[in-house]
Design an enzyme around this catalytic site. Sequence first.
Site, PDB file in Angstrom:
ATOM      1  N   GLU A 181       0.846  -1.568  -0.338  1.00 28.15           N
ATOM      2  CA  GLU A 181       0.354   0.041  -0.397  1.00 28.15           C
ATOM      3  C   GLU A 181       1.213   1.208   0.076  1.00 28.15           C
ATOM      4  O   GLU A 181       0.217   2.426   0.728  1.00 28.15           O
ATOM      5  CB  GLU A 181      -1.229  -0.265   1.769  1.00 28.15           C
ATOM      6  CG  GLU A 181      -1.357  -1.313   1.184  1.00 28.15           C
ATOM      7  CD  GLU A 181      -2.754  -1.374   2.712  1.00 28.15           C
ATOM      8  OE1 GLU A 181      -3.034  -0.584   3.516  1.00 28.15           O
ATOM      9  OE2 GLU A 181      -3.672  -2.675   2.337  1.00 28.15           O
ATOM     10  N   ASN A 224       1.398  -5.264  -3.340  1.00 30.39           N
ATOM     11  CA  ASN A 224       0.124  -5.653  -3.077  1.00 30.39           C
ATOM     12  C   ASN A 224      -0.600  -4.410  -2.749  1.00 30.39           C
ATOM     13  O   ASN A 224       0.164  -3.360  -1.628  1.00 30.39           O
ATOM     14  CB  ASN A 224       1.267  -6.636  -1.414  1.00 30.39           C
ATOM     15  CG  ASN A 224      -0.545  -7.095  -1.171  1.00 30.39           C
ATOM     16  OD1 ASN A 224      -1.112  -7.762  -2.224  1.00 30.39           O
ATOM     17  ND2 ASN A 224      -1.138  -7.124  -0.219  1.00 30.39           N
ATOM     18  N   HIS A 260     -10.306  -5.951  -1.862  1.00 30.62           N
ATOM     19  CA  HIS A 260     -11.401  -6.159  -0.930  1.00 30.62           C
ATOM     20  C   HIS A 260     -12.541  -5.749  -1.293  1.00 30.62           C
ATOM     21  O   HIS A 260     -12.818  -4.895  -1.784  1.00 30.62           O
ATOM     22  CB  HIS A 260     -10.932  -5.799   0.429  1.00 30.62           C
ATOM     23  CG  HIS A 260     -10.085  -6.137   1.400  1.00 30.62           C
ATOM     24  ND1 HIS A 260      -9.958  -6.762   1.766  1.00 30.62           N
ATOM     25  CD2 HIS A 260      -8.656  -6.219   0.917  1.00 30.62           C
ATOM     26  CE1 HIS A 260      -9.173  -7.513   2.572  1.00 30.62           C
ATOM     27  NE2 HIS A 260      -8.142  -6.425   2.344  1.00 30.62           N
ATOM     28  N   GLU A 289      -6.262 -10.778  -1.272  1.00 33.65           N
ATOM     29  CA  GLU A 289      -7.003 -10.744   0.177  1.00 33.65           C
ATOM     30  C   GLU A 289      -8.680 -10.906  -0.512  1.00 33.65           C
ATOM     31  O   GLU A 289      -8.842 -10.125   0.144  1.00 33.65           O
ATOM     32  CB  GLU A 289      -6.443  -9.427   0.926  1.00 33.65           C
ATOM     33  CG  GLU A 289      -5.568  -9.513   0.867  1.00 33.65           C
ATOM     34  CD  GLU A 289      -4.710  -7.786   1.670  1.00 33.65           C
ATOM     35  OE1 GLU A 289      -5.537  -7.408   2.021  1.00 33.65           O
ATOM     36  OE2 GLU A 289      -3.749  -7.622   2.021  1.00 33.65           O
ATOM     37  N   ASP A 291     -11.846 -10.638  -0.596  1.00 33.72           N
ATOM     38  CA  ASP A 291     -13.672 -10.884   0.291  1.00 33.72           C
ATOM     39  C   ASP A 291     -14.436  -9.818  -0.437  1.00 33.72           C
ATOM     40  O   ASP A 291     -13.769  -9.134  -0.747  1.00 33.72           O
ATOM     41  CB  ASP A 291     -12.956 -10.753   1.476  1.00 33.72           C
ATOM     42  CG  ASP A 291     -12.641  -9.521   2.178  1.00 33.72           C
ATOM     43  OD1 ASP A 291     -12.916  -8.362   1.462  1.00 33.72           O
ATOM     44  OD2 ASP A 291     -12.631  -9.445   3.238  1.00 33.72           O
TER      45      ASP A 291
HETATM   46  O1  G3I Z   1      -4.582   0.924  16.702  1.00 30.23           O
HETATM   47  C1  G3I Z   1      -4.960  -0.425  18.227  1.00 30.23           C
HETATM   48  C2  G3I Z   1      -3.942  -0.460  18.811  1.00 30.23           C
HETATM   49  O2  G3I Z   1      -3.734   0.894  19.678  1.00 30.23           O
HETATM   50  C3  G3I Z   1      -4.252  -1.199  20.013  1.00 30.23           C
HETATM   51  O3  G3I Z   1      -3.619  -1.692  20.858  1.00 30.23           O
HETATM   52  C4  G3I Z   1      -4.913  -2.985  19.202  1.00 30.23           C
HETATM   53  C5  G3I Z   1      -4.796  -3.783  20.410  1.00 30.23           C
HETATM   54  O4  G3I Z   1      -6.703  -3.630  20.281  1.00 30.23           O
HETATM   55  O5  G3I Z   1      -5.929  -2.619  18.221  1.00 30.23           O
HETATM   56  C6  G3I Z   1      -5.650  -1.184  17.288  1.00 30.23           C
HETATM   57  O6  G3I Z   1      -5.310  -1.685  16.289  1.00 30.23           O
HETATM   58  C7  G3I Z   1      -5.898  -2.851  15.676  1.00 30.23           C
HETATM   59  C8  G3I Z   1      -4.763  -2.778  14.208  1.00 30.23           C
HETATM   60  O7  G3I Z   1      -5.102  -4.298  13.714  1.00 30.23           O
HETATM   61  C9  G3I Z   1      -4.008  -2.887  14.793  1.00 30.23           C
HETATM   62  O8  G3I Z   1      -3.541  -4.101  15.846  1.00 30.23           O
HETATM   63  C10 G3I Z   1      -7.890  -2.271  15.204  1.00 30.23           C
HETATM   64  O9  G3I Z   1      -8.399  -1.984  15.770  1.00 30.23           O
HETATM   65  C11 G3I Z   1      -7.367  -4.049  14.153  1.00 30.23           C
HETATM   66  O10 G3I Z   1      -9.174  -3.914  13.497  1.00 30.23           O
HETATM   67  C12 G3I Z   1      -6.394  -4.106  13.155  1.00 30.23           C
HETATM   68  O11 G3I Z   1      -7.110  -5.329  12.244  1.00 30.23           O
HETATM   69  C13 G3I Z   1      -6.140  -5.714  11.126  1.00 30.23           C
HETATM   70  C14 G3I Z   1      -5.898  -4.104   9.836  1.00 30.23           C
HETATM   71  O12 G3I Z   1      -5.344  -5.112   8.721  1.00 30.23           O
HETATM   72  C15 G3I Z   1      -5.235  -3.569  10.920  1.00 30.23           C
HETATM   73  O13 G3I Z   1      -4.793  -2.969   9.125  1.00 30.23           O
HETATM   74  C16 G3I Z   1      -7.164  -6.807  10.686  1.00 30.23           C
HETATM   75  O14 G3I Z   1      -6.758  -7.496  11.584  1.00 30.23           O
HETATM   76  C17 G3I Z   1      -6.546  -7.266   9.385  1.00 30.23           C
HETATM   77  O15 G3I Z   1      -7.122  -8.478   8.982  1.00 30.23           O
HETATM   78  C18 G3I Z   1      -6.218  -6.296   8.110  1.00 30.23           C
HETATM   79  O16 G3I Z   1      -5.527  -6.919   7.513  1.00 30.23           O
HETATM   80  C19 G3I Z   1      -5.224  -6.025   5.907  1.00 30.23           C
HETATM   81  C20 G3I Z   1      -4.204  -6.706   5.567  1.00 30.23           C
HETATM   82  O17 G3I Z   1      -2.831  -6.361   6.647  1.00 30.23           O
HETATM   83  C21 G3I Z   1      -3.404  -5.459   4.211  1.00 30.23           C
HETATM   84  N1  G3I Z   1      -4.390  -4.846   3.468  1.00 30.23           N
HETATM   85  C22 G3I Z   1      -5.751  -5.147   4.331  1.00 30.23           C
HETATM   86  C23 G3I Z   1      -6.212  -5.414   5.575  1.00 30.23           C
HETATM   87  C24 G3I Z   1      -7.796  -5.530   5.875  1.00 30.23           C
HETATM   88  O18 G3I Z   1      -7.662  -4.138   6.286  1.00 30.23           O
END
Ligand code: G3I
Length: 377
Positions: A181, A224, A260, A289, A291
């Site tokens: 990205e 990617n 996505h 990825e 969905d």
């Molecule tokens: O920012 C907070 C952080 O301060 C806190 O400590 C932490 C623990 O609870 O939560 C935090 O953010 C989370 C983040 O992951 C970091 O772990 C978000 O709430 C959470 O929703 C997030 O989810 C992941 C996301 O990437 C982050 O961008 C998803 O599980 C994951 O499926 C998703 O995957 C991405 C790919 O890597 C790249 N392409 C898009 C795809 C979907 O967003």
Amino acid sequence: MRPIRFATASLAAAALTLPLVAGVATADPSAGREAAPHSNARFDRLREAAPEGFFVGTAVAGGGHHLEQDYPDPFTSDKEYRKILGRQFSSVSPENQMKWEFIHPERDRYDFAAADGIVEFAEKHGQVVRGHTLLWHSQNPAWLEKGGFSKEELRAILREHITTVVGRYAGRIQQWDVANEIFDGEGELRTQDNIWIRELGPGIVADVFRWVHEADPEAKLFFNDYGVESVNAKSDAYYALTRELLRQGVPVHGFSVQAHLSTRYGFPGDLETNLRRFDALGLETAVTELDVRMDLPENGVPTQAQERKQADYYQRALSACLAVDGCNSFTIWGFTDKYSWVPVFFEGEGSATVMTDDFDRKPAFYALRDTLKGARG
Ligand code: G3I
């Protein structure tokens, strides 16, 4: 009209007959629970339905949004999940477990436990691994983003991370999402929110590809991104950049589209055309990825028409990849709604994967399986 059976949680009990949506072959004698023990259908599993040399993958749930949910770590705790993961797929991508904040939580400390577990699982099940990811603007640890490091220090930190992480799994990762990205929606480099590009300049992208290649000469190295399924400003930016890097001899091997998708919007009908132009540069391509989310009705249960439309999107994304010679890796971002990131990020949307919370197969699952079977020739 041929009858088809649906296998959603709510509808599994009633064997419904519905018209077949154009292009989506969904008739299935073994509809029902994912692991129907009595099923002896030939090529029942996605991985065995796939043509030789074509990898069908899924993200491996863990970290990220899962940490905020009221269930234990899916990959290590959910036996049924692990069983399906091993049976259905020939490629796995750590959803969060190889991202900086997980694998490198403190400057002088790495945590390889989760990533090691996935790589070992993959080897035990004859699967390849897509490494995700090394240079990204998101999910970087606070020690890095807020560390106030000099340019020299940042460069050394990045190189050391790559040598350590890529080196640890050298020879065991099929494809790395090296740069994730790096362009915004207008096709501009992320020169503000990407710490590496902001602090070290755009040239760091080529250096990172070189360092990853040194650390693992066998892995295929990818750009990617999301929103690059069509020919548009963002994918044009990747096209120009990859062509230039190839001209300079930088070890870039692939371009991948996350995909996505949402049924709110039309299917990106020029996906195949877009993949083909990268293929013509000599790059591998991949869908990494996929969905397909949708607006859920008030009762939270998708209608049959919604599921048919979703199946059609899955099938078309797969067909586009299958049609392109160098597109040999097709990954969905999770296979069960139980662990999908979608409802956490998009209020009122969901049902984005190919199986329900209870691992019942949806029409989208059969669309993938039957399209793979059809491509075996
Ligand atoms: O920012 C907070 C952080 O301060 C806190 O400590 C932490 C623990 O609870 O939560 C935090 O953010 C989370 C983040 O992951 C970091 O772990 C978000 O709430 C959470 O929703 C997030 O989810 C992941 C996301 O990437 C982050 O961008 C998803 O599980 C994951 O499926 C998703 O995957 C991405 C790919 O890597 C790249 N392409 C898009 C795809 C979907 O967003």
